[in-house]
Design an enzyme around this catalytic site. Structure first.
Site, mmCIF file in Angstrom:
data_model
loop_
_atom_site.group_PDB
_atom_site.id
_atom_site.type_symbol
_atom_site.label_atom_id
_atom_site.label_comp_id
_atom_site.label_asym_id
_atom_site.label_seq_id
_atom_site.Cartn_x
_atom_site.Cartn_y
_atom_site.Cartn_z
ATOM 1 N N HIS A 1 -24.612 -5.079 1.840
ATOM 2 C CA HIS A 1 -24.707 -5.584 2.975
ATOM 3 C C HIS A 1 -26.056 -4.949 2.761
ATOM 4 O O HIS A 1 -26.748 -6.144 3.246
ATOM 5 C CB HIS A 1 -24.198 -6.089 4.464
ATOM 6 C CG HIS A 1 -22.571 -6.734 3.713
ATOM 7 N ND1 HIS A 1 -21.483 -6.111 4.129
ATOM 8 C CD2 HIS A 1 -22.584 -8.154 3.849
ATOM 9 C CE1 HIS A 1 -20.079 -6.828 4.355
ATOM 10 N NE2 HIS A 1 -21.015 -8.004 4.286
ATOM 11 N N SER B 1 -15.572 -6.926 2.139
ATOM 12 C CA SER B 1 -15.492 -5.622 4.069
ATOM 13 C C SER B 1 -13.766 -5.741 4.369
ATOM 14 O O SER B 1 -13.028 -4.961 4.738
ATOM 15 C CB SER B 1 -15.583 -6.969 4.792
ATOM 16 O OG SER B 1 -17.060 -7.211 4.718
#
Length: 277
Positions: A34, A183
């Site tokens: 990210h 994640s």
């Protein structure tokens, strides 16, 4: 770095800036993948904006939504470390005062691979991303290629709805052992984490076989056997597709790009990955 939770406030604030915006939509639980998107957005635009929102409309299983990690304080610290300018972190109530009634239909793009196993997923993605585009009004939007099918869906939406936005697909960021950053990786047990890099190993073996002109069916059989040899894995799908259309290939595409895509369960965690060549 400024953080907003209100649609009206972030919209008004960005309008006052009047600068070019690079936008990175996320569901939080941020990792280096990210941050690489935010850094690129920052380098190519006057402002970098990141959203953090666990979108309930794209989960087909309530337990997956409940288990999705929510780490807002840690996420904000990471974003500040890469000089993100604005963060939009709304509640579900702020984003959806009522459940959306409209539905997106992305044609074949939403019925293969992920769409085949996650009914309604891309409708939820389309709704939330279109809402975020209207709120932030970015010049460029940055998405990681780990979610290859999502990138194709967003590209279709941008083209069909004439959003004045440039989609910027970004390469997969991997751990040193090859595991694609996600994640979901933090939900793996230590034992499962040691096994997870086999996904990238098997993808590379499949790539070599396809480059050696082996038939896709033989490559598929190899992948199925490779995962079957590691009983902790449950392979959900493996597909050899055209990179742009995501249509299955009966032979290697010599002129365009090929994509090897898979999803597998490990330790009860669903992991996806792909290799494009």
């Amino acid at each position: 770095m400024e953080v907003y939770h209100s649609i009206a406030e972030i919209r008004d604030r960005l309008k006052k800036e009047g600068k070019t915006i690079g936008f990175v939509p996320t569901m939080g639980a941020l990792h280096q993948g990210h941050l690489a998107l935010v850094e690129r957005a920052k380098s190519e635009n006057e402002l970098a904006v990141c959203s953090i929102f666990v979108n309930p409309t794209q989960f087909d299983k309530a337990e997956d939504l409940a288990k999705y990690p929510r780490t807002l304080d840690a996420d904000l610290a990471l974003l500040e470390s890469v000089n993100c300018d604005f963060v939009f972190a709304p509640s579900a109530e702020e984003m959806y005062s009522a459940l959306p009634q409209m539905k997106f239909d992305f044609g074949n793009l939403e019925h293969v691979m992920e769409g085949r196993f996650r009914k309604g997923h891309f409708n939820g993605v389309g709704i939330v991303v279109s809402k975020l585009f209207h709120i932030v009004q970015p010049d460029k939007a940055y998405f990681g290629l780990k979610d290859l099918q999502q990138v194709a869906v967003i590209n279709r939406m941008i083209q069909d709805l004439s959003f004045p936005i440039t989609l910027v697909p970004c390469p997969i960021i991997r751990e040193d052992d090859g595991l694609a950053m996600s994640s979901r990786n933090r939900r793996l047990s230590p034992e499962a984490r040691k096994l997870a890099p086999h996904i990238f190993r098997i993808l590379n073996e499949a790539k070599l076989k396809l480059e050696a002109e082996e038939k896709p069916q033989n490559v598929l059989s190899h992948v199925e056997e490779a995962f079957a040899a590691i009983p902790e894995f449950e392979l959900e799908y493996f597909e050899i597709v055209d990179f742009e259309s995501l249509e299955s290939l009966e032979s290697k595409n010599p002129e365009g790009q090929n994509a090897l895509c898979l999803a597998a369960y490990l330790d009860g965690v669903r992991l996806i990955d792909n290799l494009v060549f």
